[in-house]
Design a protein around this motif. Structure first.
Motif, PDB file in Angstrom:
ATOM      1  N   PRO A  91    -126.912  34.347  60.048  1.00 47.37           N
ATOM      2  CA  PRO A  91    -126.041  33.505  59.228  1.00 47.37           C
ATOM      3  C   PRO A  91    -125.603  34.244  57.970  1.00 47.37           C
ATOM      4  CG  PRO A  91    -127.996  32.300  59.926  1.00 47.37           C
ATOM      5  CD  PRO A  91    -128.229  33.730  60.281  1.00 47.37           C
ATOM      6  N   TRP A  92    -124.393  33.944  57.506  1.00 47.67           N
ATOM      7  CA  TRP A  92    -123.869  34.736  56.405  1.00 47.67           C
ATOM      8  C   TRP A  92    -124.408  34.338  55.039  1.00 47.67           C
ATOM      9  CZ3 TRP A  92    -120.957  32.897  52.299  1.00 47.67           C
ATOM     10  CH2 TRP A  92    -120.312  31.667  52.443  1.00 47.67           C
ATOM     11  N   LEU A  93    -124.793  33.070  54.856  1.00 48.72           N
ATOM     12  CA  LEU A  93    -125.249  32.634  53.524  1.00 48.72           C
ATOM     13  C   LEU A  93    -126.475  33.401  53.040  1.00 48.72           C
ATOM     14  CD1 LEU A  93    -124.924  30.741  51.096  1.00 48.72           C
ATOM     15  CD2 LEU A  93    -126.382  29.091  52.308  1.00 48.72           C
TER      16      LEU A  93
ATOM     17  N   VAL B 293    -120.484  30.845  46.032  1.00 40.09           N
ATOM     18  CA  VAL B 293    -120.842  31.198  47.413  1.00 40.09           C
ATOM     19  C   VAL B 293    -121.350  29.973  48.165  1.00 40.09           C
ATOM     20  CG1 VAL B 293    -122.520  32.469  48.808  1.00 40.09           C
ATOM     21  CG2 VAL B 293    -121.266  33.641  46.992  1.00 40.09           C
ATOM     22  N   VAL B 294    -122.262  29.226  47.556  1.00 41.45           N
ATOM     23  CA  VAL B 294    -122.822  28.038  48.213  1.00 41.45           C
ATOM     24  C   VAL B 294    -121.737  26.991  48.435  1.00 41.45           C
ATOM     25  CG1 VAL B 294    -124.438  26.120  47.950  1.00 41.45           C
ATOM     26  CG2 VAL B 294    -125.172  28.443  47.403  1.00 41.45           C
ATOM     27  N   ALA B 295    -120.815  26.849  47.484  1.00 45.23           N
ATOM     28  CA  ALA B 295    -119.731  25.869  47.634  1.00 45.23           C
ATOM     29  C   ALA B 295    -118.859  26.216  48.836  1.00 45.23           C
ATOM     30  CB  ALA B 295    -118.895  25.815  46.360  1.00 45.23           C
TER      31      ALA B 295
ATOM     32  N   TRP C  77    -119.795  27.994  51.450  1.00 47.38           N
ATOM     33  CA  TRP C  77    -120.618  27.781  52.637  1.00 47.38           C
ATOM     34  C   TRP C  77    -120.689  26.295  52.989  1.00 47.38           C
ATOM     35  CZ3 TRP C  77    -125.285  25.003  52.576  1.00 47.38           C
ATOM     36  CH2 TRP C  77    -125.971  25.003  53.795  1.00 47.38           C
ATOM     37  N   ALA C  78    -120.893  25.445  51.968  1.00 48.18           N
ATOM     38  CA  ALA C  78    -120.987  24.007  52.205  1.00 48.18           C
ATOM     39  C   ALA C  78    -119.684  23.442  52.760  1.00 48.18           C
ATOM     40  CB  ALA C  78    -121.360  23.289  50.911  1.00 48.18           C
ATOM     41  N   ALA C  79    -118.557  24.062  52.397  1.00 47.49           N
ATOM     42  CA  ALA C  79    -117.255  23.612  52.891  1.00 47.49           C
ATOM     43  C   ALA C  79    -116.938  24.157  54.276  1.00 47.49           C
ATOM     44  CB  ALA C  79    -116.163  24.020  51.910  1.00 47.49           C
ATOM     45  N   GLY C  80    -117.856  24.933  54.840  1.00 45.32           N
ATOM     46  CA  GLY C  80    -117.644  25.498  56.166  1.00 45.32           C
ATOM     47  C   GLY C  80    -116.652  26.640  56.187  1.00 45.32           C
ATOM     48  N   ALA C  81    -116.496  27.337  55.052  1.00 46.68           N
ATOM     49  CA  ALA C  81    -115.509  28.411  54.945  1.00 46.68           C
ATOM     50  C   ALA C  81    -115.987  29.680  55.630  1.00 46.68           C
ATOM     51  CB  ALA C  81    -115.208  28.701  53.470  1.00 46.68           C
ATOM     52  N   ASP C  82    -115.035  30.498  56.023  1.00 48.56           N
ATOM     53  CA  ASP C  82    -115.342  31.808  56.582  1.00 48.56           C
ATOM     54  C   ASP C  82    -115.599  32.786  55.439  1.00 48.56           C
ATOM     55  OD1 ASP C  82    -115.139  33.689  59.100  1.00 48.56           O
ATOM     56  OD2 ASP C  82    -114.011  34.675  57.495  1.00 48.56           O
ATOM     57  N   PRO C  83    -116.637  33.605  55.531  1.00 50.53           N
ATOM     58  CA  PRO C  83    -116.956  34.497  54.398  1.00 50.53           C
ATOM     59  C   PRO C  83    -115.887  35.541  54.130  1.00 50.53           C
ATOM     60  CG  PRO C  83    -118.309  35.044  56.314  1.00 50.53           C
ATOM     61  CD  PRO C  83    -117.613  33.754  56.629  1.00 50.53           C
ATOM     62  N   TYR C  84    -115.174  35.985  55.175  1.00 45.12           N
ATOM     63  CA  TYR C  84    -114.159  37.027  54.986  1.00 45.12           C
ATOM     64  C   TYR C  84    -112.791  36.434  54.678  1.00 45.12           C
ATOM     65  CZ  TYR C  84    -111.302  41.183  55.680  1.00 45.12           C
ATOM     66  OH  TYR C  84    -110.426  42.209  55.478  1.00 45.12           O
ATOM     67  N   SER C  85    -112.275  35.620  55.585  1.00 41.63           N
ATOM     68  CA  SER C  85    -110.889  35.165  55.463  1.00 41.63           C
ATOM     69  C   SER C  85    -110.690  34.143  54.354  1.00 41.63           C
ATOM     70  CB  SER C  85    -110.401  34.583  56.793  1.00 41.63           C
ATOM     71  OG  SER C  85    -111.163  33.447  57.158  1.00 41.63           O
ATOM     72  N   GLN C  86    -111.772  33.529  53.880  1.00 40.32           N
ATOM     73  CA  GLN C  86    -111.620  32.525  52.820  1.00 40.32           C
ATOM     74  C   GLN C  86    -112.375  32.906  51.544  1.00 40.32           C
ATOM     75  OE1 GLN C  86    -112.681  29.292  55.554  1.00 40.32           O
ATOM     76  NE2 GLN C  86    -110.643  28.430  55.249  1.00 40.32           N
ATOM     77  N   LEU C  87    -113.697  33.091  51.621  1.00 39.46           N
ATOM     78  CA  LEU C  87    -114.426  33.452  50.397  1.00 39.46           C
ATOM     79  C   LEU C  87    -113.901  34.751  49.813  1.00 39.46           C
ATOM     80  CD1 LEU C  87    -116.621  33.214  48.284  1.00 39.46           C
ATOM     81  CD2 LEU C  87    -118.283  34.060  49.965  1.00 39.46           C
TER      82      LEU C  87
END
Length: 485
Positions: free
Chosen positions: A139-141, A359-361, A363-373
């Motif tokens: 998992p990415w988180l 980062v946690v926000a 993740w909680a929103a179900g975002a993709d770590p690359y294309s969104q975060l």
């Protein structure tokens, strides 16, 4: 057995940053590491080739030349401005306190955006590496949170500790690219070596505008040399040298490596190869010309490249926060320096907590770590830093018109004005091609573009509030600091 100084043994002593700690190479390590050369090349250069063709290497040279022109006025002014506030101090001297305070807020958002978004890249790169090497899906988180702790510790330690770490990591990431280059050069590429990438017919094409947008983004963070002024040895010489070294190295190295990967596939085949698998272009090349073991190393070094970039940006942010706390704009507690490590540790803790919240926000929103975060947080940060560069270029001639000096006209007028025009063009290229950076919808892209000017306007409003409610803070903003003991 370590020896502590009286200052380190006295907990109530007012600690300061450790002056005289950094030489030209140390500062250059911070700047080049922030740019993350391996990550930029393996992750972004294939898109530049895909969209700009075999003339892509020239785009990186053009961007480097533009920023070298900017550095002429920038480094000239650095001899006259001693503040640790870097960009906002320069802008304040040239364009006034309201614009300077607006720039200070924009710098905070810009640098934080550039760093926090990269925790998404760290997670994505580490996941890919673990899967490629061990077949593991993690998992990415947890990866991002572990990165926050590692970077927080690195920033807590002394600045020379950080410089040593970055020196090792930078050697690793540049070394693997040099290894790829050696393999391609020895074997003569796919169809022999060619200089067609630099021919006008391949450079002066419509796709070059897109390449330039990517190329300017690849230099982000180079201006942070002046942030380390208070910790530099002989800053009058060290800071300008480090700036030119960083720009020169990045411009030439980027252009060389992009040219190398073009030779690896051949002028006729590289665009098709980039279209088929842009993310695997460099891995395929190094597997062919060096070996699969080198591709495995490249996977690992991409992760360490991202870690180096995060540490470099983290240190830069901490020093910006320290300077603003000393100005009275941020709470004084943010300006505390660790008595032993001489690091702005409270600013570092605050930055780490902010990064964790974002980062946690996501993740909680179900975002993709690359294309969104990464892309959604990085992009407004990048636009913010470009805007600061433009404001500095404009501020240089305004400043030198008002003070007595012995500097030449080329350094104080001609180069800054040329840089301002070139940087304005670069910002225009990035904004008009923002969909290539974000892959997002028009509404999201509009929101990302608006963030930088909105933050700047809020900063100007803060300046007006300070002038009315805290006039002494406003009057002392970006004043020359007292000499460090």
């Amino acid at each position: 057995m370590s020896v502590t100084t009286p200052e380190e043994r006295t907990p109530n002593a007012t600690a300061t940053l450790r002056s005289g700690s950094l030489g030209t190479a140390d500062i250059a390590f911070f700047v080049v590491s922030a740019a993350a050369p391996l990550t930029v090349m393996a992750g972004v250069a294939p898109l530049a080739i895909l969209l700009g063709g075999i003339g892509a290497p020239a785009g990186y040279l053009i961007a480097g030349i533009t920023l070298a022109v900017f550095a002429v006025g920038f480094t000239t002014m650095s001899r006259h401005v001693k503040s640790g506030g870097a960009f906002y101090a320069y802008i304040t001297r040239g364009l006034g306190r309201p614009v300077g305070i607006g720039a200070a807020l924009l710098a905070l958002i810009g640098y934080n955006g550039m760093e926090i978004g990269v925790y998404g890249l760290l997670a994505s790169a580490a996941k890919d590496t673990l899967h490629a090497l061990f077949g593991a899906d993690v998992p990415w988180l947890p990866i991002s949170l572990a990165g926050l702790l590692v970077i927080g510790y690195g920033g807590f330690r002394s600045i020379d500790f950080g410089a040593k770490v970055l020196g090792v990591l930078l050697a690793a990431e540049t070394g693997i690219l040099v290894l790829l280059a050696g393999g391609v050069l020895v074997k003569g590429g796919a169809h022999g070596l060619s200089g067609a990438s630099f021919a006008p017919g391949h450079v002066l094409v419509s796709g070059t505008a897109v390449v330039l947008a990517f190329a300017f983004a690849a230099f982000t963070g180079f201006e942070s040399t002046v942030i380390y002024r208070r910790e530099a040895r002989d800053p009058e010489r060290t800071v300008p040298r480090a700036t030119y070294v960083a720009i020169g190295f990045l411009g030439l190295f980027y252009a060389f490596v992009v040219w190398i990967v073009i030779q690896a596939f051949g002028n006729a085949g590289v665009v098709a190869a980039a279209a088929k698998d842009p993310g695997g272009l460099f891995f395929s090349a190094i597997t062919t010309y060096v070996g699969s073991w080198a591709a495995d190393l490249m996977h690992v070094f991409i992760v360490t490249s991202v870690i180096a970039s995060l540490l470099a940006f983290h240190n830069a942010i901490n020093r910006y926060v320290l300077a603003l706390a000393e100005e009275g704009v941020l709470p004084k507690a943010m300006g505390r320096v660790h008595p032993r490590h001489r690091s702005p540790y409270v600013a570092g803790i605050a930055q780490t907590v902010l990064g964790a919240v974002v980062v946690v926000a996501f993740w909680a929103a179900g975002a993709d770590p690359y294309s969104q975060l990464l892309l959604w947080v990085n992009t407004p940060g990048m636009i913010g830093l470009f805007t600061l560069q433009l404001l500095v270029a404009i501020a240089v001639p305004c400043y030198f018109r008002r003070v007595s000096h012995q500097e030449g006209t080329v350094r104080t007028v001609v180069a800054p004005i040329a840089a301002a025009l070139l940087l304005a063009t670069a910002i225009g290229l990035v904004i008009t091609h923002i969909d290539l950076f974000t892959g997002a919808s028009d509404s999201v892209n509009t929101a990302l573009i608006v963030i930088a000017p909105a933050v700047f306007v809020l900063g100007v409003a803060l300046a007006w509030w300070l002038r009315r409610r805290r006039p002494q803070v406003y009057a002392d903003f970006a004043a020359e600091p007292a000499e460090q003991p």
